[in-house]
Design a protein around this motif. Structure first.
Motif, PDB file in Angstrom:
ATOM      1  N   MET A   1      34.248  12.950  55.889  1.00 22.53           N
ATOM      2  CA  MET A   1      33.797  13.403  54.573  1.00 22.53           C
ATOM      3  C   MET A   1      34.975  13.410  53.608  1.00 22.53           C
ATOM      4  SD  MET A   1      31.449  16.564  53.454  1.00 22.53           S
ATOM      5  CE  MET A   1      31.827  17.480  54.897  1.00 22.53           C
ATOM      6  N   LEU A   2      34.794  12.709  52.481  1.00 20.11           N
ATOM      7  CA  LEU A   2      35.875  12.609  51.501  1.00 20.11           C
ATOM      8  C   LEU A   2      36.102  13.954  50.822  1.00 20.11           C
ATOM      9  CD1 LEU A   2      34.732   9.305  49.716  1.00 20.11           C
ATOM     10  CD2 LEU A   2      36.353   9.519  51.596  1.00 20.11           C
ATOM     11  N   TRP A  66      29.239  12.920  35.408  1.00 22.90           N
ATOM     12  CA  TRP A  66      29.624  11.624  35.962  1.00 22.90           C
ATOM     13  C   TRP A  66      31.092  11.362  35.665  1.00 22.90           C
ATOM     14  CZ3 TRP A  66      26.915   8.215  38.927  1.00 22.90           C
ATOM     15  CH2 TRP A  66      25.551   8.488  39.084  1.00 22.90           C
ATOM     16  N   TYR A  76      40.601   4.667  52.089  1.00 23.65           N
ATOM     17  CA  TYR A  76      39.773   5.705  51.464  1.00 23.65           C
ATOM     18  C   TYR A  76      40.580   6.617  50.556  1.00 23.65           C
ATOM     19  CZ  TYR A  76      35.787   4.511  54.437  1.00 23.65           C
ATOM     20  OH  TYR A  76      34.760   3.858  55.068  1.00 23.65           O
TER      21      TYR A  76
ATOM     22  N   HIS B 169      40.548  25.888  55.773  1.00 26.15           N
ATOM     23  CA  HIS B 169      41.496  25.035  55.062  1.00 26.15           C
ATOM     24  C   HIS B 169      42.886  25.441  55.536  1.00 26.15           C
ATOM     25  CE1 HIS B 169      38.467  23.542  52.180  1.00 26.15           C
ATOM     26  NE2 HIS B 169      37.893  24.688  52.493  1.00 26.15           N
ATOM     27  N   ASP B 250      37.311  11.404  57.359  1.00 26.34           N
ATOM     28  CA  ASP B 250      38.103  11.014  56.189  1.00 26.34           C
ATOM     29  C   ASP B 250      38.863  12.195  55.587  1.00 26.34           C
ATOM     30  OD1 ASP B 250      36.884   8.509  56.434  1.00 26.34           O
ATOM     31  OD2 ASP B 250      35.144   9.224  55.325  1.00 26.34           O
ATOM     32  N   HIS B 251      39.964  11.864  54.929  1.00 25.32           N
ATOM     33  CA  HIS B 251      40.755  12.842  54.171  1.00 25.32           C
ATOM     34  C   HIS B 251      41.074  14.086  54.995  1.00 25.32           C
ATOM     35  CE1 HIS B 251      39.438  11.017  50.032  1.00 25.32           C
ATOM     36  NE2 HIS B 251      40.011  10.145  50.844  1.00 25.32           N
ATOM     37  N   PHE B 253      39.656  15.568  57.458  1.00 22.96           N
ATOM     38  CA  PHE B 253      38.550  16.468  57.788  1.00 22.96           C
ATOM     39  C   PHE B 253      38.258  16.307  59.273  1.00 22.96           C
ATOM     40  CE2 PHE B 253      33.956  17.366  58.117  1.00 22.96           C
ATOM     41  CZ  PHE B 253      33.945  18.643  57.593  1.00 22.96           C
ATOM     42  N   ARG B 278      34.709  23.382  60.677  1.00 23.10           N
ATOM     43  CA  ARG B 278      34.860  22.239  59.788  1.00 23.10           C
ATOM     44  C   ARG B 278      36.177  22.445  59.073  1.00 23.10           C
ATOM     45  NH1 ARG B 278      30.070  20.535  57.208  1.00 23.10           N
ATOM     46  NH2 ARG B 278      31.131  21.122  55.303  1.00 23.10           N
ATOM     47  N   ARG B 280      39.598  21.269  56.932  1.00 25.41           N
ATOM     48  CA  ARG B 280      40.280  20.348  56.025  1.00 25.41           C
ATOM     49  C   ARG B 280      41.758  20.722  56.089  1.00 25.41           C
ATOM     50  NH1 ARG B 280      38.175  15.763  53.531  1.00 25.41           N
ATOM     51  NH2 ARG B 280      36.331  16.889  52.832  1.00 25.41           N
ATOM     52  N   MET B 451      46.866   6.131  59.120  1.00 26.06           N
ATOM     53  CA  MET B 451      46.131   5.917  57.881  1.00 26.06           C
ATOM     54  C   MET B 451      46.134   7.160  57.009  1.00 26.06           C
ATOM     55  SD  MET B 451      44.077   3.505  56.550  1.00 26.06           S
ATOM     56  CE  MET B 451      42.775   2.666  57.449  1.00 26.06           C
ATOM     57  N   ARG B 747      22.441  10.321  33.809  1.00 26.78           N
ATOM     58  CA  ARG B 747      23.345   9.223  34.112  1.00 26.78           C
ATOM     59  C   ARG B 747      23.494   8.292  32.915  1.00 26.78           C
ATOM     60  NH1 ARG B 747      23.665   5.268  39.344  1.00 26.78           N
ATOM     61  NH2 ARG B 747      25.630   4.371  38.699  1.00 26.78           N
ATOM     62  N   GLN B 750      25.348  10.015  30.032  1.00 23.03           N
ATOM     63  CA  GLN B 750      26.777  10.264  30.240  1.00 23.03           C
ATOM     64  C   GLN B 750      27.601   8.989  30.376  1.00 23.03           C
ATOM     65  OE1 GLN B 750      27.906  13.077  33.278  1.00 23.03           O
ATOM     66  NE2 GLN B 750      26.083  14.306  32.913  1.00 23.03           N
TER      67      GLN B 750
END
Lengths: 85, 1005
Positions: A1-2, A66, A76, B169, B250-251, B253, B278, B280, B451, B747, B750
């Motif tokens: 998860m980003l 947005w 990523y 965290h 990713d990142h 996590f 979970r 981070r 990475m 959308r 904006q």
């Protein structure tokens, strides 16, 4: 998860956001003057690069704004954001 | 089964003052606090723990940690049972009940073992090759095969346990509590970092727990104790044991599954069974260790063949005496330590069998010094014994080292400790996006590039000595602290300094040479859990498979619940040899989460049952409940489906509700319809772009129906929008589409139309909408308001009036979804139920009837009105619906306009919306029914369309249906056929889709 840096709210988990696909696709000013294939290019064709990608995200479960993100599709890594203002 | 022979009288980390009772396949046994199920079984002399998956061969414990691939058990029975548990990872607790997998009636007498007898006829791909004929029979075979093999069975009742989830965290996350991980955590913690260190075992320490070596001049366990108390004293450090990092995403996590009460027998539901972390992390240090590699030789799966490191662990950590007589079989120095450990506790070590011609390491010298035979340049060519090892056959290697030569001889033993080198545990590294390279020095795959913000430390990066591990950890911890901007305190600390003896390099041996050709001798297992043999890999290569990923799938090697932790690298080596190349060229297979199996309950956490998804209820919901309504889910909303009276069937109720609407009056809770307030000077401009029709000339106080398209020209949503002021509109959306439409408008505003000044507010929940329908509706609403004139002249169809209804400010719309005279009263949701009841009160004299969604659907279908998402599916244009009348020809542009004359959209044979009348008026077609136009065509008969809506119409006294049919608009009047599941075929005629009041006189009057 980003972990996505919302320009308005700060870094937040990806599941607060919705992905909007490639950024900077400008809607043709006069769609009627386009051929089928030119219109199809606007509608369907995307770059899908390996590397830097400019893409749109919206902070759906946050500020609902947005914004654009520059993200590397290999690592990523998110290297820039733009709040569209 | 005599327990005293197998349990040492002293030593180990078990608590002899806390005996625990447990059962294995119904037999009562005893262990101690600190045991795993595996160590307790070994201490009770249990050799056969399970049967293997494919051949049902008896299997015993092979490892001592999460690499275990043989000793798979099911814990408990009934709803709370956990299948597919590794006995090595289950902490023993009082009254634990464990059961073998893959055997019936018992692991010692297994009917399925007959399969093993025929195993020569079961090559890889056996099922694919054998059961492909006849064509449709696979699903029958599949059921039989799955019952005969397979892993444990999942419980069928809901899981009674509770699971928690927590977010964390941290600055530095350390995975693995061995020497490297602890050093890293200490170093980062001393610098003031917020650290979380997690280990999958029941106590921190990793290899230190089974190592008798020295650190800092003291016993390893003393350093461990000091380190843990130092960590404990740091406020920002969290130490999690029983916690497996199963996925690196990713990142930075990561997911960690922590066993909170798996190992406690507790009926109380106050403690969760597991907790999902979970996490981070700013920086991650992987100190996940290494897993010893087995050797691949004939009958290497017999109970009693065990990893050398596991043997040492059972002796030193669990005080288990695993054997009377043992041999050690190795290609490296490490396994000599196991020979020393065995010798120390009085096990007779018959020999150390070393594939290397001249092992000269320090440990080898020590072993020789004890008078233990070292058979140099020898290999094991067979293991004797079925349910337990009773000996091995050994042979010398020739000078090349690639073949056996000379005479074999037998050594008696009941334990074979094996070591083929070490594989760094690189699973999480790979999941994080890191790459691997083959390191010829250690004959293993080690981390190469990274990475994410992470490091590897200790044996997971190929640093196999204790000295290296401790140093690695300290450096990694210091680097992590520096990278997050912390200053290191270099003065303090209980730093261990240790000198590990130099080691002779390992000699890679992927497949031990055997006197018999591959496939003709006893099985040489590569992957114990999936029963893949070296011969299977050779067959796959012979049949043309080249990539390791393809061979993995064809042979199933590495596809068990253990993901090939023991077998994968040997498989790669064997493949390299067969293809005459090297492991680097073959490459490793992909590692994916989960590292070890995680229960579904842990992933779901509290998000189950009523907490799975929010439920939305209207302000009138309670009235519906009190009135006996049955509910239908529409998105997250609960909508009244129909209101049966005590003796009524659904059909009766729907009939009554429909007839009341057509002949009297009914009322419907329409509050769930999406409502968006649109304000701003450019609101009209936006609507002109969003809808297909024109909005500029809509007068204030009037409403208009609109279609919304995607840019691809396909129907997105529909609804009525009212103009409330010059710069003020109220847009209605479908119930399910409200959020989508809101996001769609936002959308465009904006991103593309940033010059437009328009403001959107969702007001769906703020208004209660009561729709009053039927010829008597005007009389009912007339009783409720003094300030609104409901006459047709003053308040025409498709208009809106503001006023007071039952004393409450209201917006009233004259719109209809059912094709009758209808009014929609909108009031603040705070008044919703009161006004609803006031409407009923006013309507009693006209027999006002609550209308559910089912009858509403029948009524709208009679009118031919579509429901977006039921009659359309994202591939339907306004033309397909025959609704080109609503598509403006004059507007220069609107979303989706250009797509409406793409060549594909102009095709005449697109599926088009029509009505269907069955020849037999009593037959109601199934929705989704496939339509054909020729019943005598060869199978498969071409499908020309499908039924989208179908009902029995009470008013028309016959069935009606809507359908999408290829070129339907031009074949009105023709016959089509709908084959049913029961083999019958229904014939129907294509008709116009408006079945009732084509002129619209009823709603306009």
């Amino acid at each position: 998860m980003l972990l996505i840096p919302c320009p308005w709210c700060g870094p937040r988990e990806e599941n607060e956001f919705t992905y909007g696909g490639e950024a900077d696709i400008v809607r043709p000013v006069e769609p009627d003057s386009l051929t089928d294939s030119e219109w199809a290019n606007y509608l369907f064709m995307r770059k899908n690069p390996r590397g830097l990608h400019h893409e749109q995200w919206v902070h759906t479960f946050g500020c609902r704004q947005w914004f654009n993100v520059q993200r590397d599709t290999v690592t990523y890594q998110i290297t820039a954001t733009d709040n569209l203002r | 089964m005599t327990s005293h022979h197998h349990r040492l009288s002293h030593g180990g980390r078990i608590d002899r003052d806390k005996p625990l009772k447990f059962t294995f396949n119904g037999t009562s046994l005893q262990g101690f606090h600190g045991d795993t199920l595996a160590s307790a079984l070994l201490a009770n002399g249990v050799r056969v723990v399970a049967r293997s998956l494919k051949y049902h061969r008896p299997r015993g414990v092979v490892g001592a940690g999460s690499e275990e691939s043989n000793a798979m058990v099911k814990i408990g029975l009934g709803a709370g049972a956990s299948p597919n548990q590794m006995a090595t990872q289950v902490s023993l607790y009082n009254e634990l009940d464990a059961y073998s997998l893959n055997c019936w009636p018992s692991p010692n007498f297994d009917i399925g073992a007959i399969i093993g007898v025929f195993s020569r006829f079961m090559p890889p791909g056996f099922y694919y090759k054998t059961f492909m004929w006849p064509q449709n029979a696979w699903r029958i075979y599949e059921g039989v095969i799955k019952r005969a093999s397979g892993y444990g069975t999942a419980p069928e009742a809901p899981d009674p346990d509770r699971y928690d989830q927590i977010n964390a965290h941290v600055d530095v996350l350390v995975i693995g509590g061995g020497p490297a991980g602890l050093s890293a955590a200490l170093e980062a913690g001393r610098a003031g970092a917020r650290v979380l260190i997690a280990d999958e075992q029941n106590e921190m320490g990793g290899s230190l727990l089974s190592d008798r070596g020295l650190a800092n001049g003291a016993l390893a366990t003393d350093w461990l104790k000091a380190s843990l108390s130092e960590l404990d004293a740091m406020d920002e450090v969290t130490v999690l044991k029983h916690a497996t990092a199963f996925g690196y995403y990713d990142h930075n996590f990561l997911g960690i599954a922590e066993s909170v009460s798996d190992h406690l027998l507790s009926d109380s539901n106050t403690v969760p069974r597991q907790r999902l972390w979970r996490i981070r992390a700013n920086h991650v240090i992987l100190a996940t260790g290494a897993i010893e590699r087995p050797l691949v030789f004939p009958n290497n799966d017999r109970p009693g063949v065990m990893l050398a490191s596991a043997v040492s662990t059972y002796i030193n950590r669990y005080a288990v005496n695993p054997a009377i007589k043992a041999v050690v079989f190795t290609n490296n120095d490490n396994a000599y330590q196991s020979a020393l450990d065995l010798h120390r506790i009085g096990v007779h070590v018959s020999a150390v069998i070393d594939v290397r011609p001249k092992p000269i390491g320090k440990l080898a010298e020590q072993v020789r010094g004890l008078g233990i035979t070292v058979l140099e340049g020898h290999v094991v060519v067979d293991v004797k014994g079925g349910k337990s090892v009773n000996g091995v056959t050994v042979m010398p290697l020739d000078r090349s080292g690639n073949a056996v030569v000379g005479k074999s001889h037998r050594l008696d033993c009941d334990l074979v400790a094996i070591s083929g080198g070490w594989n760094p545990t690189v699973h999480l590294h790979c999941q994080s996006g890191g790459t691997l390279r083959y390191d010829p020095g250690t004959s293993s795959f080690i981390p190469d590039s990274v990475m994410q913000a992470m490091q590897n430390a200790g044996s997971c990066k190929g640093s196999f000595t204790l000295e290296q591990c401790l140093m690695d950890g300290r450096l990694a911890g210091a680097k992590a602290a520096r990278e997050i901007g912390l200053r290191l305190d270099t003065s303090s600390g209980n730093n261990a300094t240790v000198q590990s003896p130099p080691q002779e390099p390992v000699t890679p041996m992927w497949l031990v040479p055997s006197p018999k050709p591959l496939g003709l001798g006893p099985k040489q297992f590569v992957d114990l859990q999936t029963d893949t043999t070296a011969a299977d890999i050779a067959i796959a290569v012979r049949e043309g498979y080249e990539s390791i990923e393809h061979i993995k799938r064809y042979t199933t090697c590495g596809m068990g619940t253990d993901q090939g932790k023991l077998g994968n690298v040997n498989a790669i080596g064997i493949l390299a040899n067969l293809k005459g190349t090297d492991p680097e060229t073959i490459g490793a297979t992909t590692y994916r989460p989960m590292y070890t199996p995680v229960p579904f309950g842990t992933v779901a956490g509290r998000s189950i049952g009523s907490l799975f998804d929010p439920v939305r209820k209207t302000s009138i919901h309670q009235w519906h409940e009190e009135s006996g309504a049955l509910f239908e889910n529409v998105g997250q909303w609960k909508r009244p489906w129909y209101y049966p009276r005590p003796t009524e069937s659904m059909q009766d109720a729907v009939y009554r509700e429909c007839m009341a609407t057509r002949t009297g009056v009914s009322l419907l809770d329409a509050s769930t319809l999406g409502k968006i307030e649109i304000k701003g000077p450019d609101a009209t401009t936006m609507l002109n772009m969003i809808y297909t029709n024109a909005w500029s000339k809509l007068e204030i106080g009037r409403c208009r129906y609109g279609l919304m398209l995607g840019e691809d020209g396909m129907l997105l949503d529909d609804g009525v929008t009212a103009r409330l002021g010059e710069y003020h509109y109220l847009m209605h959306t479908t119930t399910g589409g409200a959020a989508t439409v809101m996001a769609w408008l936002e959308r465009w505003l904006q991103t593309e139309w940033r010059d437009l000044e328009v403001y959107l507010t969702s007001t769906t929940d703020h208004w209660t909408t009561i729709s009053i329908n039927g010829p008597d509706s005007r009389r009912v609403v007339g009783k409720l308001s003094n300030d609104i004139d409901f006459s047709n002249e003053a308040f025409p169809f498709m208009s809106i009036r503001h006023g007071t209804v039952a004393g409450v400010p209201a917006r009233v719309f004259r719109v209809s979804f059912v094709g009758e005279l209808s009014y929609e009263i909108n009031v603040s949701s705070n008044h919703g139920r009161r006004i609803w009841e006031a409407v009923i009160e006013a309507g009693i004299e006209y027999g006002i009837t609550p209308l559910g969604t089912e009858a509403m659907h029948v009524l709208r279908a009679e009118k031919g009105y579509i429901i977006v998402g039921q009659d359309t599916d994202g591939s339907v244009t306004p033309n397909d619906l025959g609704m080109d009348w609503i598509v403006s020809k004059r507007k220069k542009d609107f979303l989706g306009k250009r797509s409406l004359y793409r060549s594909d959209i102009l095709r005449q044979d697109r599926k088009q919306m029509v009505g269907l009348l069955t020849d037999d008026p009593h037959v109601v077609l199934p929705e989704g029914g496939q339509i054909v136009d020729n019943t005598s065509a060869a199978i498969p008969v071409p499908m020309v369309g499908h039924v989208t809506s179908s009902y029995m119409s009470p008013f028309l006294k016959r069935s009606i249906a809507l359908a999408l049919i290829k070129g339907g608009h031009s074949i009105i009047g023709e016959k089509v056929y709908i084959p049913l599941e029961n083999g019958k075929t229904v014939s129907a005629m294509i008709v116009d889709r408006v079945f009732y009041d084509r002129e619209g006189a009823r709603q306009d009057e």
